[in-house]
Design a protein around this motif. Structure first.
Motif, PDB file in Angstrom:
ATOM      1  N   ALA A  11      -4.283   0.323   3.993  1.00  0.00           N
ATOM      2  CA  ALA A  11      -2.951  -0.221   4.281  1.00  0.00           C
ATOM      3  C   ALA A  11      -3.021  -1.732   4.471  1.00  0.00           C
ATOM      4  O   ALA A  11      -2.183  -2.476   3.951  1.00  0.00           O
ATOM      5  N   ARG A  12      -4.013  -2.197   5.185  1.00  0.00           N
ATOM      6  CA  ARG A  12      -4.159  -3.631   5.448  1.00  0.00           C
ATOM      7  C   ARG A  12      -4.342  -4.405   4.141  1.00  0.00           C
ATOM      8  O   ARG A  12      -3.752  -5.460   3.944  1.00  0.00           O
ATOM      9  N   LEU A  34       1.476   6.267   8.082  1.00  0.00           N
ATOM     10  CA  LEU A  34       1.373   5.580   6.796  1.00  0.00           C
ATOM     11  C   LEU A  34       1.444   6.575   5.653  1.00  0.00           C
ATOM     12  O   LEU A  34       0.818   7.635   5.690  1.00  0.00           O
ATOM     13  N   TRP A  35       2.193   6.216   4.642  1.00  0.00           N
ATOM     14  CA  TRP A  35       2.298   6.986   3.403  1.00  0.00           C
ATOM     15  C   TRP A  35       1.903   6.054   2.268  1.00  0.00           C
ATOM     16  O   TRP A  35       2.326   4.891   2.223  1.00  0.00           O
ATOM     17  N   PHE A  36       1.096   6.544   1.347  1.00  0.00           N
ATOM     18  CA  PHE A  36       0.639   5.741   0.215  1.00  0.00           C
ATOM     19  C   PHE A  36       1.218   6.286  -1.084  1.00  0.00           C
ATOM     20  O   PHE A  36       1.228   7.498  -1.303  1.00  0.00           O
ATOM     21  N   VAL A  44       3.994   2.700   2.894  1.00  0.00           N
ATOM     22  CA  VAL A  44       5.207   2.736   3.701  1.00  0.00           C
ATOM     23  C   VAL A  44       4.783   3.093   5.119  1.00  0.00           C
ATOM     24  O   VAL A  44       4.027   4.042   5.328  1.00  0.00           O
ATOM     25  N   GLY A  45       5.265   2.330   6.089  1.00  0.00           N
ATOM     26  CA  GLY A  45       5.033   2.634   7.494  1.00  0.00           C
ATOM     27  C   GLY A  45       6.285   3.270   8.060  1.00  0.00           C
ATOM     28  O   GLY A  45       7.398   2.761   7.850  1.00  0.00           O
ATOM     29  N   GLU A  72       9.963   7.357  -4.782  1.00  0.00           N
ATOM     30  CA  GLU A  72       8.807   8.253  -4.615  1.00  0.00           C
ATOM     31  C   GLU A  72       8.663   8.686  -3.156  1.00  0.00           C
ATOM     32  O   GLU A  72       8.428   9.859  -2.864  1.00  0.00           O
ATOM     33  N   PHE A  73       8.815   7.718  -2.229  1.00  0.00           N
ATOM     34  CA  PHE A  73       8.727   8.047  -0.807  1.00  0.00           C
ATOM     35  C   PHE A  73       9.854   8.993  -0.397  1.00  0.00           C
ATOM     36  O   PHE A  73       9.622   9.972   0.303  1.00  0.00           O
TER      37      PHE A  73
END
Length: 88
Positions: A11-12, A34-36, A44-45, A72-73
């Protein structure tokens, strides 16, 4: 490759590459899930609350993919009675 890093580091790396506002960095704080994205270039946080997934800012991704990553999210969140709220 970012997709092979542990979750926080992954994420970072995405935030450092694509984060264009201060809200993007807030997703790295404790308590934010967190979602990737499937392509590996988006994160996405969010925080789950009853009936709603509250997103901290916009998805962090290449600017040209913002609409695609958002869709997508939202599709990944698709449950009866659950909504997505982008905050900030």
């Amino acid at each position: 490759m970012p997709s092979q890093l542990p979750t926080f580091e992954r994420a970072r790396a995405i935030v450092l590459t694509y984060g264009h506002n201060p809200t993007a960095y807030q997703i790295l704080n404790p308590g934010i899930d967190l979602w990737f994205g499937a392509a590996g270039d988006a994160v996405v946080g969010y925080v789950d609350r009853p009936g709603v997934r509250v997103v901290a800012g916009n998805p962090v991704c290449p600017p040209k993919r913002l609409a695609e990553v958002s869709a997508e999210f939202e599709a990944a969140t698709d449950e009866p009675g659950r909504r997505v709220c982008y905050l900030g």
